[in-house]
Design a protein around this motif. Structure first.
Motif, PDB file in Angstrom:
ATOM      1  N   THR A   1      22.516   8.434   1.786  1.00 47.47           N
ATOM      2  CA  THR A   1      21.758   7.675   2.790  1.00 47.47           C
ATOM      3  C   THR A   1      20.321   7.427   2.345  1.00 47.47           C
ATOM      4  OG1 THR A   1      21.314   9.767   3.932  1.00 47.47           O
ATOM      5  CG2 THR A   1      23.142   8.435   4.741  1.00 47.47           C
ATOM      6  N   GLU A   2      19.766   8.356   1.558  1.00 50.36           N
ATOM      7  CA  GLU A   2      18.411   8.138   1.046  1.00 50.36           C
ATOM      8  C   GLU A   2      18.402   6.938   0.116  1.00 50.36           C
ATOM      9  OE1 GLU A   2      16.655  11.517  -0.742  1.00 50.36           O
ATOM     10  OE2 GLU A   2      16.611  12.709   1.098  1.00 50.36           O
ATOM     11  N   GLU A   3      19.423   6.859  -0.732  1.00 51.83           N
ATOM     12  CA  GLU A   3      19.509   5.757  -1.674  1.00 51.83           C
ATOM     13  C   GLU A   3      19.712   4.435  -0.933  1.00 51.83           C
ATOM     14  OE1 GLU A   3      19.176   4.308  -5.544  1.00 51.83           O
ATOM     15  OE2 GLU A   3      18.780   6.276  -4.677  1.00 51.83           O
ATOM     16  N   GLU A   4      20.394   4.467   0.185  1.00 53.54           N
ATOM     17  CA  GLU A   4      20.631   3.264   0.985  1.00 53.54           C
ATOM     18  C   GLU A   4      19.301   2.743   1.549  1.00 53.54           C
ATOM     19  OE1 GLU A   4      23.892   1.788   4.323  1.00 53.54           O
ATOM     20  OE2 GLU A   4      23.744   3.898   3.766  1.00 53.54           O
ATOM     21  N   LEU A   5      18.453   3.665   2.014  1.00 55.56           N
ATOM     22  CA  LEU A   5      17.143   3.272   2.532  1.00 55.56           C
ATOM     23  C   LEU A   5      16.261   2.733   1.413  1.00 55.56           C
ATOM     24  CD1 LEU A   5      15.115   3.143   4.876  1.00 55.56           C
ATOM     25  CD2 LEU A   5      14.490   5.515   4.371  1.00 55.56           C
ATOM     26  N   LEU A   6      16.310   3.397   0.244  1.00 53.17           N
ATOM     27  CA  LEU A   6      15.531   2.920  -0.901  1.00 53.17           C
ATOM     28  C   LEU A   6      15.944   1.501  -1.282  1.00 53.17           C
ATOM     29  CD1 LEU A   6      15.415   6.017  -3.298  1.00 53.17           C
ATOM     30  CD2 LEU A   6      13.696   5.280  -1.669  1.00 53.17           C
TER      31      LEU A   6
ATOM     32  N   LYS B   1      10.607   8.706   6.567  1.00 51.33           N
ATOM     33  CA  LYS B   1      10.448   8.226   7.941  1.00 51.33           C
ATOM     34  C   LYS B   1       9.536   7.007   7.988  1.00 51.33           C
ATOM     35  CE  LYS B   1      11.200  12.515  10.525  1.00 51.33           C
ATOM     36  NZ  LYS B   1      10.552  13.579  11.342  1.00 51.33           N
ATOM     37  N   ARG B   2       8.422   7.077   7.239  1.00 55.67           N
ATOM     38  CA  ARG B   2       7.495   5.935   7.216  1.00 55.67           C
ATOM     39  C   ARG B   2       8.155   4.733   6.532  1.00 55.67           C
ATOM     40  NH1 ARG B   2       3.686   9.987   5.818  1.00 55.67           N
ATOM     41  NH2 ARG B   2       3.630   9.280   3.648  1.00 55.67           N
ATOM     42  N   MET B   3       8.942   5.010   5.502  1.00 53.66           N
ATOM     43  CA  MET B   3       9.656   3.940   4.812  1.00 53.66           C
ATOM     44  C   MET B   3      10.631   3.252   5.774  1.00 53.66           C
ATOM     45  SD  MET B   3      11.978   4.199   1.375  1.00 53.66           S
ATOM     46  CE  MET B   3      10.687   5.025   0.459  1.00 53.66           C
ATOM     47  N   TYR B   4      11.315   4.049   6.572  1.00 53.90           N
ATOM     48  CA  TYR B   4      12.259   3.493   7.542  1.00 53.90           C
ATOM     49  C   TYR B   4      11.538   2.609   8.563  1.00 53.90           C
ATOM     50  CZ  TYR B   4      15.587   3.049  11.328  1.00 53.90           C
ATOM     51  OH  TYR B   4      16.395   2.508  12.290  1.00 53.90           O
ATOM     52  N   ILE B   5      10.402   3.083   9.049  1.00 62.46           N
ATOM     53  CA  ILE B   5       9.647   2.318  10.058  1.00 62.46           C
ATOM     54  C   ILE B   5       9.227   0.962   9.505  1.00 62.46           C
ATOM     55  CG2 ILE B   5       7.465   2.244  11.350  1.00 62.46           C
ATOM     56  CD1 ILE B   5       7.767   5.314  11.683  1.00 62.46           C
TER      57      ILE B   5
ATOM     58  N   ASN C   1       0.824  -1.214   0.000  1.00 64.09           N
ATOM     59  CA  ASN C   1       0.000   0.000   0.000  1.00 64.09           C
ATOM     60  C   ASN C   1       0.858   1.264   0.000  1.00 64.09           C
ATOM     61  OD1 ASN C   1      -2.400  -1.439   0.011  1.00 64.09           O
ATOM     62  ND2 ASN C   1      -2.543  -1.495   2.234  1.00 64.09           N
ATOM     63  N   PHE C   2       1.941   1.232   0.789  1.00 63.33           N
ATOM     64  CA  PHE C   2       2.843   2.385   0.851  1.00 63.33           C
ATOM     65  C   PHE C   2       3.478   2.635  -0.513  1.00 63.33           C
ATOM     66  CE2 PHE C   2       7.011   4.304   1.455  1.00 63.33           C
ATOM     67  CZ  PHE C   2       6.715   5.379   2.274  1.00 63.33           C
ATOM     68  N   TYR C   3       3.905   1.572  -1.163  1.00 65.97           N
ATOM     69  CA  TYR C   3       4.531   1.698  -2.480  1.00 65.97           C
ATOM     70  C   TYR C   3       3.554   2.277  -3.503  1.00 65.97           C
ATOM     71  CZ  TYR C   3       6.303   0.292  -7.057  1.00 65.97           C
ATOM     72  OH  TYR C   3       6.701   0.292  -8.370  1.00 65.97           O
ATOM     73  N   LYS C   4       2.330   1.766  -3.498  1.00 59.02           N
ATOM     74  CA  LYS C   4       1.343   2.236  -4.481  1.00 59.02           C
ATOM     75  C   LYS C   4       1.007   3.709  -4.291  1.00 59.02           C
ATOM     76  CE  LYS C   4      -0.857  -2.204  -5.523  1.00 59.02           C
ATOM     77  NZ  LYS C   4      -2.099  -3.020  -5.431  1.00 59.02           N
ATOM     78  N   LYS C   5       0.986   4.160  -3.041  1.00 60.99           N
ATOM     79  CA  LYS C   5       0.622   5.554  -2.757  1.00 60.99           C
ATOM     80  C   LYS C   5       1.783   6.524  -2.980  1.00 60.99           C
ATOM     81  CE  LYS C   5      -2.980   4.555   0.661  1.00 60.99           C
ATOM     82  NZ  LYS C   5      -3.379   4.658   2.083  1.00 60.99           N
ATOM     83  N   ASN C   6       3.026   6.030  -2.845  1.00 60.79           N
ATOM     84  CA  ASN C   6       4.176   6.935  -2.840  1.00 60.79           C
ATOM     85  C   ASN C   6       5.211   6.650  -3.925  1.00 60.79           C
ATOM     86  OD1 ASN C   6       3.764   8.487  -0.122  1.00 60.79           O
ATOM     87  ND2 ASN C   6       3.457   6.332   0.382  1.00 60.79           N
ATOM     88  N   LYS C   7       4.880   5.769  -4.862  1.00 59.24           N
ATOM     89  CA  LYS C   7       5.923   5.354  -5.812  1.00 59.24           C
ATOM     90  C   LYS C   7       6.444   6.510  -6.663  1.00 59.24           C
ATOM     91  CE  LYS C   7       2.558   3.443  -9.114  1.00 59.24           C
ATOM     92  NZ  LYS C   7       2.150   2.192  -9.817  1.00 59.24           N
ATOM     93  N   ASN C   8       5.600   7.474  -7.000  1.00 58.69           N
ATOM     94  CA  ASN C   8       6.058   8.605  -7.817  1.00 58.69           C
ATOM     95  C   ASN C   8       7.028   9.492  -7.046  1.00 58.69           C
ATOM     96  OD1 ASN C   8       4.544   7.790 -10.020  1.00 58.69           O
ATOM     97  ND2 ASN C   8       2.767   9.000  -9.428  1.00 58.69           N
ATOM     98  N   THR C   9       6.709   9.745  -5.774  1.00 60.44           N
ATOM     99  CA  THR C   9       7.585  10.560  -4.925  1.00 60.44           C
ATOM    100  C   THR C   9       8.937   9.884  -4.737  1.00 60.44           C
ATOM    101  OG1 THR C   9       5.649  11.382  -3.735  1.00 60.44           O
ATOM    102  CG2 THR C   9       7.789  11.685  -2.676  1.00 60.44           C
ATOM    103  N   ILE C  10       8.876   8.586  -4.468  1.00 62.53           N
ATOM    104  CA  ILE C  10      10.110   7.824  -4.246  1.00 62.53           C
ATOM    105  C   ILE C  10      10.957   7.794  -5.512  1.00 62.53           C
ATOM    106  CG2 ILE C  10      11.055   5.565  -3.634  1.00 62.53           C
ATOM    107  CD1 ILE C  10       8.429   5.083  -2.063  1.00 62.53           C
TER     108      ILE C  10
ATOM    109  N   SER D   1      12.016  13.811   5.904  1.00 60.41           N
ATOM    110  CA  SER D   1      10.703  13.850   5.238  1.00 60.41           C
ATOM    111  C   SER D   1       9.805  12.746   5.789  1.00 60.41           C
ATOM    112  CB  SER D   1      10.859  13.674   3.722  1.00 60.41           C
ATOM    113  OG  SER D   1      11.121  12.328   3.394  1.00 60.41           O
ATOM    114  N   ASP D   2       8.496  12.996   5.818  1.00 66.08           N
ATOM    115  CA  ASP D   2       7.533  12.016   6.344  1.00 66.08           C
ATOM    116  C   ASP D   2       7.564  10.722   5.554  1.00 66.08           C
ATOM    117  OD1 ASP D   2       6.734  13.753   8.305  1.00 66.08           O
ATOM    118  OD2 ASP D   2       5.021  14.535   7.176  1.00 66.08           O
TER     119      ASP D   2
END
Length: 561
Positions: A199-204, A260-264, A142-151, A256-257
């Motif tokens: 670090t953003e790319e590492e989380l991705l 942060k949610r991705m990390y959680i 669900n997170f991916y579908k809602k945020n895939k463009n931003t990511i 960014s929110d």
């Protein structure tokens, strides 16, 4: 992913291959019978298991999906499911089914059911604030579908920055380009002179590696952009085992929110798979052995109103008549318009949890009549105390000593169209109701009761239980109440079905009292003084004794509406 069905036999080898514990089945020789309904996940065997209720069995051999239970067990490898576009909806079914279990878990804690033995019917090792493996799977998707463009934008931005001061000789030597429509090479991986860890790319990388694992493991058919750097195979298994410590090192680098949610999400997943702690669970499950209780609660949420718990008779409320110490007594109860006048009456229902196509036996029918009589007595006891449950509810008329008609109904779950979650298909299972009486010719006697039987689309009930808001439930409830009443009215308006004709006469209280007292033996159990000032007389089809009385007193035929 495996699917089993409650009450069905499977080979012990198959069951041992998916369960770490035999508590979900009873073994008899080389086979085991599934005794629970629910969800199970083994971290060691990496197996996700659903135990479906028996309503998914069409008969003793075939499931409602048109395949055998053994084919369904291994449905991801079944040709019927694997290559058939029509069966993509089954994943939505699995989500609704799982959500219904978690909703039941929530409701037995939040409602008065918690005080009864029903609490112990639910078996789970998940805490109230704990996520299951399936919760995480659904959350990632669900997170991916809602945020895939931003990511993807952040990812492209990072890749673009990498293009600054490129080393083209190294880039051409070490990476393969993508050819555009005019055969121009496009390099995704750019080697530049200055290497900076992003670090953003590492989380991705962690997030999409986990998402890719879900995608491959459960055949989710998600399209993940090929430009993401993914961890796969043995490296991913290593990440599962000790990736939590690596993830925590970059915990405070995100503002960014979205990140942060991705990390959680990544932290929750790796907390479950990390093997560095000896306290990690080997399995997780939510299951119930008496699924009829879950089905009753699912239907009850759709049909029943909240009861008034303040009204009591000998310290017993109507709510306590509904929930007893040994489980539910009355499955569903609501007050609605009476069949014969403008007063209200209780409609009393019972859920029937069987295989699709089966119906209630004699014991169930007798129990339903007992439930109805208990509710009648409760209201009569209030009347004897010069009290009432609600002002407009009338069970007994003091002038005639007649009893209002109490509508009863059975609700059966069934599955006809396996991909239909949106239509309730609430229809009569049988045209004529079940009848119980002490005196066959007395319609307004407290022992004369009728039960209509209905069947409802189980998949609609399943979806509504966890996804419908209050507005949608109330809308369904209002329409259904009217439909139930109309069905009873239609039945009593057809004397060839009900065996009764109802007559009426506008008459005062005093005249009614005198008329009934003068003809009490003739009218006992056959008359009722309505709330709108009319005396009703129900004539049984074979009862000739009332003909002269009705003619002399100028009664007219009444059509219920």
């Amino acid at each position: 992913m495996k699917i089993l069905i409650e009450g069905e036999d499977y080979s012990i080898d198959n069951l041992i291959s998916v369960f770490d514990d035999p508590k979900f089945y009873n073994q008899n020789g080389n086979v085991g019978k599934i005794i629970s309904v629910g969800y199970y996940h083994s971290f060691e065997k990496k197996e996700l298991v659903y135990m479906f209720p028996k309503v998914f069995m069409k008969d003793n051999q075939e499931t409602v999906f048109g395949i055998s239970k053994d084919e369904l067990f291994d449905f991801e490898n079944s040709e019927s499911f694997k290559h058939n576009e029509e069966y993509k909806w089954i994943r939505q079914l699995l989500v609704y089914f799982y959500n219904s279990l978690t909703e039941y878990k929530r409701r037995i804690k939040d409602t008065s059911i918690i005080e009864s033995s029903l609490t112990y019917e639910l078996n789970t090792n998940l805490g109230d604030l704990e996520y299951s493996y399936l919760d995480l799977l659904l959350s990632f998707v669900n997170f991916y579908k809602k945020n895939k463009n931003t990511i993807l934008y952040k990812h492209i931005e990072y890749k673009s920055n990498q293009v600054k001061k490129p080393k083209w000789d190294k880039t051409i030597r070490k990476s393969l380009p993508i050819l555009s429509a005019n055969n121009t090479p496009i390099y995704i991986e750019i080697n530049n002179k200055k290497k900076v860890v992003n670090t953003e790319e590492e989380l991705l990388k962690y997030f999409f590696s986990i998402l890719n694992h879900f995608n491959k493991e459960h055949q989710l058919h998600l399209k993940i952009d090929p430009s993401y750097n993914l961890i796969k195979g043995e490296k991913f298994e290593k990440l599962q085992k000790n990736g939590l410590s690596k993830l925590k090192k970059i915990k405070y680098r995100y503002f960014s929110d979205t990140l942060k949610r991705m990390y959680i999400l990544c932290e929750l997943y790796l907390s479950k798979t990390d093997t560095s702690s000896s306290k990690k669970k080997k399995e997780e499950f939510i299951s119930v052995k008496n699924y009829n209780l879950v089905f009753e609660d699912m239907v009850d949420k759709l049909f029943s109103d909240k009861l008034d718990e303040k009204k009591e008779v000998d310290s017993v409320s109507l709510d306590e008549l509904k929930y007893n110490d040994d489980g539910k007594i009355i499955d569903h109860i609501f007050d609605y318009r009476s069949l014969i006048d403008t007063s209200d009456i209780f409609y009393i229902g019972d859920s029937k949890y069987y295989k699709s196509g089966s119906e209630a036996g004699k014991l169930s029918k007798y129990k339903q009549f007992t439930y109805a009589k208990n509710v009648i007595q409760f209201n009569i006891d209030l009347l004897n105390k010069n009290d009432f449950y609600k002002e407009n509810i009338r069970y007994r008329d003091e002038l005639t000593e007649g009893y209002n008609i109490t509508p009863n109904f059975f609700i059966y779950g069934y599955i006809d169209k396996v991909n239909d979650f949106d239509e309730h298909h609430l229809i009569p299972k049988k045209e004529d109701p079940i009848k119980s009486f002490h005196f066959e010719d007395r319609l307004f006697d407290r022992d004369t009761l009728f039960v209509h039987q209905y069947k409802i689309n189980f998949l609609y009930v399943l979806k509504s239980y966890s996804t419908f808001n209050d507005t949608k439930i109330v809308d369904f409830r209002d329409k259904t109440k009217e439909e139930f009443r109309n069905k009873f009215v239609e039945f009593f308006n057809e004397s060839n079905k009900s065996s009764f004709e109802i007559f009426e006469k506008e008459i005062s209280n005093g005249e009614t009292k005198q008329l009934v007292e003068s003809n009490f033996k003739l009218l006992n159990g056959k008359c009722f003084y309505s709330s709108n000032g009319k005396l009703l007389v129900a004539k049984y089809m074979n009862d000739k004794t009332l003909d002269n009385f009705l003619k002399n007193e100028k009664f007219e035929k009444k059509v219920l509406s």
